[in-house]
Scaffold this active site. Sequence first.
Site, PDB file in Angstrom:
ATOM      1  N   LYS A 147       0.867  -1.369   0.020  1.00  0.00           N
ATOM      2  CA  LYS A 147      -0.121   0.062   0.117  1.00  0.00           C
ATOM      3  C   LYS A 147       0.954   1.219  -0.158  1.00  0.00           C
ATOM      4  O   LYS A 147       0.383   2.475  -0.150  1.00  0.00           O
ATOM      5  CB  LYS A 147      -0.916   0.008   1.186  1.00  0.00           C
ATOM      6  CG  LYS A 147      -2.154  -1.187   0.845  1.00  0.00           C
ATOM      7  CD  LYS A 147      -3.171  -1.039   2.016  1.00  0.00           C
ATOM      8  CE  LYS A 147      -4.332  -1.902   1.519  1.00  0.00           C
ATOM      9  NZ  LYS A 147      -3.967  -3.384   2.048  1.00  0.00           N
TER      10      LYS A 147
HETATM   11  C1  LIG Z   1      -4.739  -4.340   1.427  1.00  0.00           C
HETATM   12  C2  LIG Z   1      -3.789  -5.773   1.456  1.00  0.00           C
HETATM   13  C3  LIG Z   1      -4.455  -6.664   0.558  1.00  0.00           C
HETATM   14  C4  LIG Z   1      -5.523  -6.723  -0.063  1.00  0.00           C
HETATM   15  O1  LIG Z   1      -5.551  -5.486  -1.442  1.00  0.00           O
HETATM   16  P1  LIG Z   1      -7.060  -4.863  -2.142  1.00  0.00           P
HETATM   17  O2  LIG Z   1      -6.552  -4.000  -2.931  1.00  0.00           O
HETATM   18  O3  LIG Z   1      -7.902  -4.538  -0.878  1.00  0.00           O
HETATM   19  O4  LIG Z   1      -7.803  -6.265  -2.794  1.00  0.00           O
HETATM   20  C5  LIG Z   1      -3.651  -7.942   0.405  1.00  0.00           C
HETATM   21  N1  LIG Z   1      -2.614  -7.998   1.040  1.00  0.00           N
HETATM   22  C6  LIG Z   1      -2.032  -7.041   2.261  1.00  0.00           C
HETATM   23  C7  LIG Z   1      -1.045  -7.294   2.856  1.00  0.00           C
HETATM   24  C8  LIG Z   1      -2.841  -5.915   2.153  1.00  0.00           C
HETATM   25  O5  LIG Z   1      -2.541  -5.137   3.150  1.00  0.00           O
END
Ligand SMILES: *Cc1c(COP(=O)(O)O)cnc(C)c1O
Length: 430
Positions: A107
């Site tokens: 993220k």
């Molecule tokens: C947010 C997150 C996800 C999921 O991603 P999306 O875009 O919401 O589908 C998967 N793995 C980790 C470690 C995350 O922080």
Amino acid sequence: MRYYSLNKQAPAVDFQTATIAGQAPDGGLYFPERIPKFSPNLLHNLSTMPRAEVAFEVIRPYVGNTIPEDVLQKICAETVDFEFPLVPVTERIAALELFHGPTLAFKDVGARFMSRCLGYFSRQQKEPVTVLVATSGDTGGAVADGFLGVEGVEVVILYPSGKVSPLQELQLTTLGQNITALEVRGNFDDCQRLVKQAFLDPHIAAHRQLTSANSINVARWLPQQFYYCYALQQWTQKSPPVVAVPSGNFGNICAGLLAHASGLPIGHFVAACNANSAVADYLRTGTFSARTAVVTLSNAMDVGNPSNFGRILELFGQSHSGVSQLVSGAIISDQQTKETIRRVHQATGYLLDPHGAVAFKALEDYLADHPTDQGIFLETAHPVKFPEVVEPVIGRMVPVPEAVQGLLSRTKHSILLEPEYAALQEFLLR
Ligand SMILES: *Cc1c(COP(=O)(O)O)cnc(C)c1O
């Protein structure tokens, strides 16, 4: 480029307005009016092109003229100034490691890109912008780090007390400056409910300009296309890879599908889910029904009603057969997640985090049915963020990477909040 609301009851807007608003006034998600094709230059020279240049080429049509070229180039360079290595794990499976950013989760890219865009836009705004976000763990840290010190932007993060890992809590609560952490005596659903209510509250709207920093926001969603380009940059096989994406809100995989629609050669997608399987069930049956989220070991994917599902349908013209030709769903249990972490660690030495493990297992199952294919799974977080899951499974400690060691000696600052809207309202109207 203009963006329309998926609810079709609000005017189309440019990238700047969509980024500042987060969600359209009719409650819909913004969606780009057309899907630009990647340039032949990008597709042919991908493997030798610098990362920042790839990012710039991909995102430029989406940003349009709302940010000058030189500023956007700088934003792209700062957003991707760490590695995205493609690491072979087995003969047919490689990991695209997306956890080399400052908060050890994928993220970081979206948060860094969005914060810099918003910082640029807020220079022309009279009022400061408040980013309000609820987190179950990873989003908060990435947003806090990405927005730290950005002028004209205040960040308020709600997190459930006692329900994020110690490292995640330190990432949220120790930065200070323009970042405030509200520690809610409740669960993640309480946090999300409070945030949603604040967005609908006219008293707050009269007092401050609020925006969201989750993947609803186009400035956080769209730059996730970069990962798929970086995967292909390092892909040396002749036929296009199958890509497995651990999915919760489906922002990441939806960005991958967008990159595919723009011409990026990806053979197939696997949407890897934990027990929260609403979209995987849709892919299999053609019927979608939202659920309440259940708690699993891959907690960043515990989403019952994924907000980006509407964008996926829009991309395929609402056609179930269109989506399901390109995307398969997989549902992986907690038991399988732990078993996969243990087995892969034993056989290869590679240590998966619980989210990566879901994707690895989903890809492995897909490849078993498609013996000539090879694939990539996205490893979305560093295993050290989930020691309570990983350490008992492999029977040893996960060393804390240098990048986050400094956090361990810092002091937590949070404001305790009752899980009632009046409490959040009072804080935001102060
Ligand atoms: C947010 C997150 C996800 C999921 O991603 P999306 O875009 O919401 O589908 C998967 N793995 C980790 C470690 C995350 O922080």
